[in-house]
Design a protein around this motif. Structure first.
Motif, PDB file in Angstrom:
ATOM      1  N   SER A 137      50.154  16.086  21.628  1.00  0.00           N
ATOM      2  CA  SER A 137      50.807  15.658  22.867  1.00  0.00           C
ATOM      3  C   SER A 137      51.150  16.873  23.710  1.00  0.00           C
ATOM      4  CB  SER A 137      52.059  14.843  22.562  1.00  0.00           C
ATOM      5  OG  SER A 137      53.009  15.613  21.849  1.00  0.00           O
ATOM      6  N   ARG A 138      50.967  16.700  25.010  1.00  0.00           N
ATOM      7  CA  ARG A 138      51.306  17.746  25.992  1.00  0.00           C
ATOM      8  C   ARG A 138      51.829  17.044  27.229  1.00  0.00           C
ATOM      9  NH1 ARG A 138      49.328  20.507  30.404  1.00  0.00           N
ATOM     10  NH2 ARG A 138      49.666  22.786  30.408  1.00  0.00           N
ATOM     11  N   GLU A 139      53.109  17.207  27.477  1.00  0.00           N
ATOM     12  CA  GLU A 139      53.772  16.474  28.554  1.00  0.00           C
ATOM     13  C   GLU A 139      53.562  14.971  28.334  1.00  0.00           C
ATOM     14  OE1 GLU A 139      52.248  18.250  32.127  1.00  0.00           O
ATOM     15  OE2 GLU A 139      53.362  20.123  31.805  1.00  0.00           O
ATOM     16  N   ASP A 140      52.929  14.269  29.282  1.00  0.00           N
ATOM     17  CA  ASP A 140      52.728  12.824  29.125  1.00  0.00           C
ATOM     18  C   ASP A 140      51.392  12.467  28.481  1.00  0.00           C
ATOM     19  OD1 ASP A 140      55.164  12.331  30.308  1.00  0.00           O
ATOM     20  OD2 ASP A 140      54.328  12.212  32.331  1.00  0.00           O
ATOM     21  N   LEU A 141      50.581  13.475  28.175  1.00  0.00           N
ATOM     22  CA  LEU A 141      49.254  13.236  27.612  1.00  0.00           C
ATOM     23  C   LEU A 141      49.322  13.212  26.088  1.00  0.00           C
ATOM     24  CD1 LEU A 141      46.191  12.934  28.103  1.00  0.00           C
ATOM     25  CD2 LEU A 141      46.031  15.413  28.001  1.00  0.00           C
ATOM     26  N   LYS A 142      48.792  12.157  25.493  1.00  0.00           N
ATOM     27  CA  LYS A 142      48.769  12.034  24.033  1.00  0.00           C
ATOM     28  C   LYS A 142      47.344  11.750  23.566  1.00  0.00           C
ATOM     29  CE  LYS A 142      53.492  10.200  23.830  1.00  0.00           C
ATOM     30  NZ  LYS A 142      54.088  11.437  23.315  1.00  0.00           N
ATOM     31  N   ALA A 143      47.004  12.278  22.422  1.00  0.00           N
ATOM     32  CA  ALA A 143      45.663  12.072  21.876  1.00  0.00           C
ATOM     33  C   ALA A 143      45.722  12.111  20.361  1.00  0.00           C
ATOM     34  CB  ALA A 143      44.710  13.153  22.393  1.00  0.00           C
ATOM     35  N   GLU A 144      44.750  11.453  19.731  1.00  0.00           N
ATOM     36  CA  GLU A 144      44.628  11.465  18.276  1.00  0.00           C
ATOM     37  C   GLU A 144      43.195  11.806  17.888  1.00  0.00           C
ATOM     38  OE1 GLU A 144      45.863   7.872  16.401  1.00  0.00           O
ATOM     39  OE2 GLU A 144      48.006   8.308  16.626  1.00  0.00           O
ATOM     40  N   LEU A 145      43.087  12.678  16.901  1.00  0.00           N
ATOM     41  CA  LEU A 145      41.793  13.012  16.319  1.00  0.00           C
ATOM     42  C   LEU A 145      41.932  12.822  14.818  1.00  0.00           C
ATOM     43  CD1 LEU A 145      41.257  16.238  18.394  1.00  0.00           C
ATOM     44  CD2 LEU A 145      39.824  14.224  18.572  1.00  0.00           C
ATOM     45  N   CYS A 146      40.946  12.176  14.211  1.00  0.00           N
ATOM     46  CA  CYS A 146      41.120  11.863  12.787  1.00  0.00           C
ATOM     47  C   CYS A 146      39.936  12.303  11.938  1.00  0.00           C
ATOM     48  CB  CYS A 146      41.408  10.378  12.584  1.00  0.00           C
ATOM     49  SG  CYS A 146      39.968   9.329  12.635  1.00  0.00           S
ATOM     50  N   VAL A 147      40.251  12.553  10.683  1.00  0.00           N
ATOM     51  CA  VAL A 147      39.247  12.881   9.665  1.00  0.00           C
ATOM     52  C   VAL A 147      39.259  11.761   8.638  1.00  0.00           C
ATOM     53  CG1 VAL A 147      38.569  14.488   7.856  1.00  0.00           C
ATOM     54  CG2 VAL A 147      39.512  15.364  10.003  1.00  0.00           C
ATOM     55  N   GLN A 148      38.101  11.149   8.444  1.00  0.00           N
ATOM     56  CA  GLN A 148      37.946  10.052   7.485  1.00  0.00           C
ATOM     57  C   GLN A 148      37.674  10.642   6.104  1.00  0.00           C
ATOM     58  OE1 GLN A 148      38.046   6.944   8.976  1.00  0.00           O
ATOM     59  NE2 GLN A 148      38.010   5.794   7.082  1.00  0.00           N
ATOM     60  N   LEU A 149      38.445  10.185   5.108  1.00  0.00           N
ATOM     61  CA  LEU A 149      38.290  10.695   3.751  1.00  0.00           C
ATOM     62  C   LEU A 149      37.748   9.592   2.846  1.00  0.00           C
ATOM     63  CD1 LEU A 149      41.667  12.595   3.616  1.00  0.00           C
ATOM     64  CD2 LEU A 149      39.420  13.650   3.696  1.00  0.00           C
ATOM     65  N   PRO A 150      36.520   9.728   2.354  1.00  0.00           N
ATOM     66  CA  PRO A 150      35.943   8.693   1.487  1.00  0.00           C
ATOM     67  C   PRO A 150      36.643   8.633   0.136  1.00  0.00           C
ATOM     68  CG  PRO A 150      34.491  10.597   1.597  1.00  0.00           C
ATOM     69  CD  PRO A 150      35.595  10.856   2.579  1.00  0.00           C
ATOM     70  N   ASP A 151      36.447   7.528  -0.572  1.00  0.00           N
ATOM     71  CA  ASP A 151      37.092   7.350  -1.882  1.00  0.00           C
ATOM     72  C   ASP A 151      36.724   8.463  -2.855  1.00  0.00           C
ATOM     73  OD1 ASP A 151      38.371   5.028  -1.089  1.00  0.00           O
ATOM     74  OD2 ASP A 151      36.746   3.725  -1.763  1.00  0.00           O
ATOM     75  N   ALA A 152      35.490   8.936  -2.769  1.00  0.00           N
ATOM     76  CA  ALA A 152      35.014   9.951  -3.716  1.00  0.00           C
ATOM     77  C   ALA A 152      35.130  11.366  -3.158  1.00  0.00           C
ATOM     78  CB  ALA A 152      33.564   9.660  -4.111  1.00  0.00           C
ATOM     79  N   PHE A 153      36.027  11.580  -2.212  1.00  0.00           N
ATOM     80  CA  PHE A 153      36.247  12.920  -1.679  1.00  0.00           C
ATOM     81  C   PHE A 153      36.688  13.861  -2.811  1.00  0.00           C
ATOM     82  CE2 PHE A 153      39.187  16.143  -0.072  1.00  0.00           C
ATOM     83  CZ  PHE A 153      38.434  16.709   0.931  1.00  0.00           C
ATOM     84  N   PRO A 154      36.129  15.079  -2.892  1.00  0.00           N
ATOM     85  CA  PRO A 154      35.189  15.723  -1.975  1.00  0.00           C
ATOM     86  C   PRO A 154      33.721  15.654  -2.407  1.00  0.00           C
ATOM     87  CG  PRO A 154      36.166  17.381  -3.382  1.00  0.00           C
ATOM     88  CD  PRO A 154      36.712  16.057  -3.838  1.00  0.00           C
ATOM     89  N   LEU A 155      33.402  14.778  -3.385  1.00  0.00           N
ATOM     90  CA  LEU A 155      31.979  14.597  -3.689  1.00  0.00           C
ATOM     91  C   LEU A 155      31.248  14.105  -2.445  1.00  0.00           C
ATOM     92  CD1 LEU A 155      31.642  12.936  -7.224  1.00  0.00           C
ATOM     93  CD2 LEU A 155      31.185  15.303  -6.561  1.00  0.00           C
ATOM     94  N   ARG A 156      31.875  13.175  -1.764  1.00  0.00           N
ATOM     95  CA  ARG A 156      31.355  12.707  -0.471  1.00  0.00           C
ATOM     96  C   ARG A 156      32.195  13.363   0.614  1.00  0.00           C
ATOM     97  NH1 ARG A 156      27.568   8.919  -1.337  1.00  0.00           N
ATOM     98  NH2 ARG A 156      27.644   7.779  -3.316  1.00  0.00           N
ATOM     99  N   MET A 157      31.531  13.890   1.622  1.00  0.00           N
ATOM    100  CA  MET A 157      32.195  14.733   2.608  1.00  0.00           C
ATOM    101  C   MET A 157      33.142  13.960   3.509  1.00  0.00           C
ATOM    102  SD  MET A 157      29.448  17.537   3.956  1.00  0.00           S
ATOM    103  CE  MET A 157      28.388  16.287   4.662  1.00  0.00           C
TER     104      MET A 157
END
Length: 264
Positions: A137-157
């Motif tokens: 967040s910066r002033e009134d601007l908000k954003a989300e960035l996400c990393v998906q983690l598979p069940d078999a992490f880190p075998l699966r990236m």
């Protein structure tokens, strides 16, 4: 380089060996092994099998934390599907939860330690089911960035998910951030999620400071050195990462600007 393939093969064999665990629950034994501070017990010889099993569990956890890409490569190259499935089930049940928690803790610590690099931006990491999410967040601007983690992490990236919306930031810019994130997550270094989130936070802040992408790698923050473009062409004034420019000079056998083709 240490040849890790034979060691990993031996470890996986030990963790799936019925002779070592007998009638015990392997998941419970692994849990106890990873929670204990000592590999070797003081029990008599009849506990040696459990000691071997515990040592194998801890060495595999250490391998996941230090050389995840090597372990992933070993797993992907196992010739039999049955063996791959056995290892994957083992990781899902006993190792992935610990490793996801380690990634989350590392990401939070890294963002806190480097917050002076993005002073006008509030950055927080939150954990959701199968996701680690960076909230910016910066002033009134908000954003989300996400990393998906598979069940078999880190075998699966882990996978960097492109955001549905990124108000105020051009799509090509966000696409470059995603490409850079995927390079980091697929790379050989551990704790990639934290490094990705730090790059996102810095790129987000630098965008609003008016810092342009390097015209060679198309990123603000350099993948390896974490620096920003500073080397300016005397003619067109575009700025480049020093490392990108050096690679350009070396590969092209020229010392001219990649954009305007004038002497640098």
């Amino acid at each position: 380089d240490i040849p890790v393939q034979p060691l990993l093969r031996l470890i996986c064999h030990a963790l799936n060996c019925q002779r070592l665990i007998g009638d015990a629950d392997p998941a419970e034994l692994i849990s106890k092994a990873l929670a204990c501070n000592s590999v070797v017990t003081t029990q008599p010889a009849d506990a040696i099998s459990i000691d071997i099993f515990s040592a194998a569990a801890r060495v595999l956890l250490l391998a996941f934390r230090s050389i995840p890409a090597a372990v992933r490569s070993f797993w992907e190259k196992l010739p039999r599907r049955r063996d791959r499935d056995l290892v994957e089930r083992l990781v899902i049940q006993s190792f992935a939860p610990l490793l996801v928690q380690a990634e989350a803790t590392s990401a939070q610590a890294l963002l806190a330690a480097q917050e002076d690099k993005f002073p006008d931006v509030e950055a927080a990491m939150v954990r959701r089911p199968k996701q680690l999410v960076l909230q910016l967040s910066r002033e009134d601007l908000k954003a989300e960035l996400c990393v998906q983690l598979p069940d078999a992490f880190p075998l699966r990236m882990a996978i960097a998910e492109p955001p549905e919306k990124m108000p105020g930031i051009p799509r090509p810019r966000v696409r470059n951030w995603m490409l850079q994130a995927r390079q980091v997550l697929a790379g050989p270094k551990p704790m990639g999620v934290g490094r990705v989130m730090l790059m996102w936070a810095r790129s987000f802040a630098l965008f609003f400071e008016g810092v342009e992408d390097c015209p060679i790698c198309y990123n603000v923050v350099h993948l390896s050195t974490q620096t920003i473009p500073r080397k300016a062409c005397p003619t067109c004034k575009h700025k480049f990462h020093s490392e990108c420019l050096y690679h350009w000079f070396k590969s092209s056998a020229k010392t001219t600007c990649p954009l305007c083709n004038q002497p640098f």
